[in-house]
Write an enzyme that holds these catalytic residues in place. Structure first.
Site, PDB file in Angstrom:
ATOM      1  N   ARG A  88     -39.229 -41.256  -5.972  1.00  0.00           N
ATOM      2  CA  ARG A  88     -38.424 -41.737  -4.851  1.00  0.00           C
ATOM      3  C   ARG A  88     -39.012 -42.985  -4.238  1.00  0.00           C
ATOM      4  O   ARG A  88     -38.467 -43.503  -3.258  1.00  0.00           O
ATOM      5  CB  ARG A  88     -38.420 -40.654  -3.776  1.00  0.00           C
ATOM      6  CG  ARG A  88     -37.128 -39.917  -3.620  1.00  0.00           C
ATOM      7  CD  ARG A  88     -37.407 -38.880  -2.571  1.00  0.00           C
ATOM      8  NE  ARG A  88     -36.236 -38.391  -1.943  1.00  0.00           N
ATOM      9  CZ  ARG A  88     -35.602 -37.287  -2.291  1.00  0.00           C
ATOM     10  NH1 ARG A  88     -35.992 -36.591  -3.314  1.00  0.00           N
ATOM     11  NH2 ARG A  88     -34.572 -36.885  -1.599  1.00  0.00           N
ATOM     12  N   ARG A 122     -22.511 -28.711   3.078  1.00  0.00           N
ATOM     13  CA  ARG A 122     -23.336 -27.976   2.102  1.00  0.00           C
ATOM     14  C   ARG A 122     -23.843 -26.654   2.680  1.00  0.00           C
ATOM     15  O   ARG A 122     -24.238 -26.567   3.843  1.00  0.00           O
ATOM     16  CB  ARG A 122     -24.535 -28.816   1.670  1.00  0.00           C
ATOM     17  CG  ARG A 122     -25.488 -27.994   0.798  1.00  0.00           C
ATOM     18  CD  ARG A 122     -26.447 -28.790   0.017  1.00  0.00           C
ATOM     19  NE  ARG A 122     -27.237 -29.675   0.835  1.00  0.00           N
ATOM     20  CZ  ARG A 122     -28.007 -30.626   0.323  1.00  0.00           C
ATOM     21  NH1 ARG A 122     -28.035 -30.824  -0.970  1.00  0.00           N
ATOM     22  NH2 ARG A 122     -28.715 -31.401   1.117  1.00  0.00           N
ATOM     23  N   ARG A 155     -28.984 -26.225   5.404  1.00  0.00           N
ATOM     24  CA  ARG A 155     -30.363 -26.733   5.279  1.00  0.00           C
ATOM     25  C   ARG A 155     -30.764 -27.427   6.577  1.00  0.00           C
ATOM     26  O   ARG A 155     -29.974 -28.199   7.130  1.00  0.00           O
ATOM     27  CB  ARG A 155     -30.427 -27.734   4.120  1.00  0.00           C
ATOM     28  CG  ARG A 155     -31.194 -27.204   2.920  1.00  0.00           C
ATOM     29  CD  ARG A 155     -31.063 -28.055   1.714  1.00  0.00           C
ATOM     30  NE  ARG A 155     -31.579 -29.414   1.852  1.00  0.00           N
ATOM     31  CZ  ARG A 155     -31.676 -30.271   0.843  1.00  0.00           C
ATOM     32  NH1 ARG A 155     -31.310 -29.892  -0.370  1.00  0.00           N
ATOM     33  NH2 ARG A 155     -32.132 -31.478   1.031  1.00  0.00           N
ATOM     34  N   ARG A 166     -32.216 -39.750   6.441  1.00  0.00           N
ATOM     35  CA  ARG A 166     -32.410 -39.663   4.990  1.00  0.00           C
ATOM     36  C   ARG A 166     -31.720 -40.828   4.285  1.00  0.00           C
ATOM     37  O   ARG A 166     -32.244 -41.357   3.304  1.00  0.00           O
ATOM     38  CB  ARG A 166     -31.869 -38.325   4.469  1.00  0.00           C
ATOM     39  CG  ARG A 166     -32.827 -37.185   4.790  1.00  0.00           C
ATOM     40  CD  ARG A 166     -32.137 -35.851   4.730  1.00  0.00           C
ATOM     41  NE  ARG A 166     -31.704 -35.483   3.397  1.00  0.00           N
ATOM     42  CZ  ARG A 166     -30.785 -34.547   3.158  1.00  0.00           C
ATOM     43  NH1 ARG A 166     -30.209 -33.906   4.156  1.00  0.00           N
ATOM     44  NH2 ARG A 166     -30.457 -34.262   1.928  1.00  0.00           N
TER      45      ARG A 166
HETATM   46  P1  AP5 Z   1     -26.215 -31.653  -4.134  1.00  0.00           P
HETATM   47  O1  AP5 Z   1     -26.027 -31.424  -5.586  1.00  0.00           O
HETATM   48  O2  AP5 Z   1     -27.017 -30.658  -3.362  1.00  0.00           O
HETATM   49  O3  AP5 Z   1     -26.744 -33.135  -3.897  1.00  0.00           O
HETATM   50  P2  AP5 Z   1     -28.172 -33.749  -4.125  1.00  0.00           P
HETATM   51  O4  AP5 Z   1     -27.981 -35.133  -4.620  1.00  0.00           O
HETATM   52  O5  AP5 Z   1     -29.005 -32.818  -4.956  1.00  0.00           O
HETATM   53  O6  AP5 Z   1     -28.620 -33.797  -2.606  1.00  0.00           O
HETATM   54  P3  AP5 Z   1     -29.961 -33.418  -1.862  1.00  0.00           P
HETATM   55  O7  AP5 Z   1     -29.630 -33.440  -0.402  1.00  0.00           O
HETATM   56  O8  AP5 Z   1     -30.565 -32.132  -2.384  1.00  0.00           O
HETATM   57  O9  AP5 Z   1     -30.823 -34.574  -2.239  1.00  0.00           O
HETATM   58  P4  AP5 Z   1     -31.935 -35.143  -1.459  1.00  0.00           P
HETATM   59  O10 AP5 Z   1     -32.402 -36.127  -2.446  1.00  0.00           O
HETATM   60  O11 AP5 Z   1     -31.655 -35.643  -0.109  1.00  0.00           O
HETATM   61  O12 AP5 Z   1     -32.852 -33.857  -1.133  1.00  0.00           O
HETATM   62  P5  AP5 Z   1     -34.016 -33.142  -1.953  1.00  0.00           P
HETATM   63  O13 AP5 Z   1     -33.750 -31.708  -1.962  1.00  0.00           O
HETATM   64  O14 AP5 Z   1     -34.291 -33.840  -3.226  1.00  0.00           O
HETATM   65  O15 AP5 Z   1     -24.754 -31.776  -3.470  1.00  0.00           O
HETATM   66  C1  AP5 Z   1     -24.605 -31.920  -2.079  1.00  0.00           C
HETATM   67  C2  AP5 Z   1     -23.340 -31.181  -1.624  1.00  0.00           C
HETATM   68  O16 AP5 Z   1     -22.193 -31.815  -2.199  1.00  0.00           O
HETATM   69  C3  AP5 Z   1     -23.278 -29.721  -2.088  1.00  0.00           C
HETATM   70  O17 AP5 Z   1     -22.680 -28.974  -1.067  1.00  0.00           O
HETATM   71  C4  AP5 Z   1     -22.377 -29.752  -3.335  1.00  0.00           C
HETATM   72  O18 AP5 Z   1     -21.670 -28.559  -3.473  1.00  0.00           O
HETATM   73  C5  AP5 Z   1     -21.453 -30.923  -3.027  1.00  0.00           C
HETATM   74  N1  AP5 Z   1     -21.089 -31.680  -4.217  1.00  0.00           N
HETATM   75  C6  AP5 Z   1     -21.932 -32.092  -5.200  1.00  0.00           C
HETATM   76  N2  AP5 Z   1     -21.254 -32.810  -6.126  1.00  0.00           N
HETATM   77  C7  AP5 Z   1     -19.967 -32.860  -5.688  1.00  0.00           C
HETATM   78  C8  AP5 Z   1     -18.789 -33.473  -6.218  1.00  0.00           C
HETATM   79  N3  AP5 Z   1     -18.788 -34.173  -7.361  1.00  0.00           N
HETATM   80  N4  AP5 Z   1     -17.632 -33.338  -5.520  1.00  0.00           N
HETATM   81  C9  AP5 Z   1     -17.605 -32.638  -4.369  1.00  0.00           C
HETATM   82  N5  AP5 Z   1     -18.695 -32.028  -3.820  1.00  0.00           N
HETATM   83  C10 AP5 Z   1     -19.859 -32.144  -4.478  1.00  0.00           C
HETATM   84  O19 AP5 Z   1     -35.254 -33.483  -0.984  1.00  0.00           O
HETATM   85  C11 AP5 Z   1     -35.341 -32.928   0.301  1.00  0.00           C
HETATM   86  C12 AP5 Z   1     -36.525 -33.534   1.021  1.00  0.00           C
HETATM   87  O20 AP5 Z   1     -37.742 -33.227   0.313  1.00  0.00           O
HETATM   88  C13 AP5 Z   1     -36.521 -35.073   1.131  1.00  0.00           C
HETATM   89  O21 AP5 Z   1     -35.751 -35.539   2.214  1.00  0.00           O
HETATM   90  C14 AP5 Z   1     -38.012 -35.340   1.310  1.00  0.00           C
HETATM   91  O22 AP5 Z   1     -38.433 -35.037   2.620  1.00  0.00           O
HETATM   92  C15 AP5 Z   1     -38.649 -34.318   0.366  1.00  0.00           C
HETATM   93  N6  AP5 Z   1     -38.806 -34.865  -0.977  1.00  0.00           N
HETATM   94  C16 AP5 Z   1     -38.154 -34.467  -2.106  1.00  0.00           C
HETATM   95  N7  AP5 Z   1     -38.535 -35.200  -3.159  1.00  0.00           N
HETATM   96  C17 AP5 Z   1     -39.442 -36.094  -2.690  1.00  0.00           C
HETATM   97  C18 AP5 Z   1     -40.173 -37.142  -3.291  1.00  0.00           C
HETATM   98  N8  AP5 Z   1     -40.032 -37.430  -4.606  1.00  0.00           N
HETATM   99  N9  AP5 Z   1     -41.015 -37.864  -2.506  1.00  0.00           N
HETATM  100  C19 AP5 Z   1     -41.172 -37.578  -1.196  1.00  0.00           C
HETATM  101  N10 AP5 Z   1     -40.486 -36.620  -0.556  1.00  0.00           N
HETATM  102  C20 AP5 Z   1     -39.625 -35.874  -1.300  1.00  0.00           C
END
Ligand code: AP5
Length: 210
Positions: A88, A122, A155, A166
């Site tokens: 990221r 979500r 969440r 974010r």
């Molecule tokens: P979903 O599939 O959950 O989307 P996503 O892209 O996976 O979204 P995230 O919010 O999980 O991503 P993120 O990158 O912010 O968080 P992460 O968990 O990695 O879909 C979202 C919603 O839309 C769902 O309800 C789904 O049903 C719906 N949907 C999906 N596709 C659809 C479609 N085509 N049509 C209609 N609806 C749809 O990270 C969380 C936190 O962890 C970060 O903020 C950070 O604090 C930390 N973190 C994680 N990775 C790192 C890293 N590499 N470095 C530093 N901190 C990190």
């Protein structure tokens, strides 16, 4: 096959990675899921990262890279994996290149308005982590997971304030990776704005070209 899924928060990375990993028989490695598991289990790592994640900030690179490096040593990664939400930052991407040779980076594109719609609706299972959406992926019984029957929650980082942060963090620290991987000829764009079925089909078709 070793793939990275990148894109703004809520772009569908997790939703799309799940069936693609099942099809390819490789693990879905989401740093967000790994952090949330650590928080749930109240580990030392979980205690360190809880507030950072709830605010929507990034966990420091050193902690995140160490977590992924360790996970990639597990036997189930021998055939490949999808990294969801990692790297990221440019620093994380540089570190990753020291211990993994990635085949392609799939970049899911959606508008900021869609980000807000998707994250606001979500819902997540507290037990098995399955994701739902109040409009587009409803569970059979409201508030209950279809797979394990446990309760669905919002969440903590899907609050309006955290979503805004974010997105800002994404544009500031993660979007530069698009150019970074384009320059390495690894970047593949997938339009993430269609229905789940459409995005899965487009992603599968893209992967077949790799
Ligand atoms: P979903 O599939 O959950 O989307 P996503 O892209 O996976 O979204 P995230 O919010 O999980 O991503 P993120 O990158 O912010 O968080 P992460 O968990 O990695 O879909 C979202 C919603 O839309 C769902 O309800 C789904 O049903 C719906 N949907 C999906 N596709 C659809 C479609 N085509 N049509 C209609 N609806 C749809 O990270 C969380 C936190 O962890 C970060 O903020 C950070 O604090 C930390 N973190 C994680 N990775 C790192 C890293 N590499 N470095 C530093 N901190 C990190």
């Amino acid at each position: 096959m070793k793939l990275i899924f990148i894109g703004p928060p809520g772009a569908g990375k997790g939703t799309i990675a799940t069936p693609i990993c099942e099809k390819l028989g490789i693990p879905h490695i989401s740093t967000g899921d790994l952090f949330r598991k650590a928080i749930k289990n109240k580990t030392t790592l979980g205690q360190k990262v809880q507030v950072i994640i709830e605010l929507g900030d990034l966990v420091p690179d050193a902690l995140t890279v160490a977590l992924v490096k360790e996970r990639l040593q597990d036997d189930d990664t021998n055939k490949g994996y999808i990294l969801d939400g990692f790297p990221r930052t440019i620093g994380q991407a540089d570190s990753l290149s020291d211990f993994s040779k990635i085949d392609a980076v799939i970049n899911f594109t959606i508008s900021d308005e869609q980000v807000v719609e998707r994250l606001s609706g979500r819902r997540l299972c507290t037990n098995c982590g399955t994701g739902y959406h109040t409009e587009t992926m409803k569970p059979q019984q409201e508030g209950i997971c279809d797979k394990c029957g446990k309760q669905l929650i919002i969440r903590p980082d899907d609050s309006p304030v955290s979503i805004k942060n974010r997105l800002e963090v994404y544009y500031d620290q993660t979007e530069p990776l698009i150019e970074y991987y384009k320059n390495k000829n690894l970047l593949k764009d997938v339009d993430g704005s269609g229905t789940v079925a459409e995005v899965i089909a487009n992603t599968k078709a893209m992967i077949e070209t790799i």
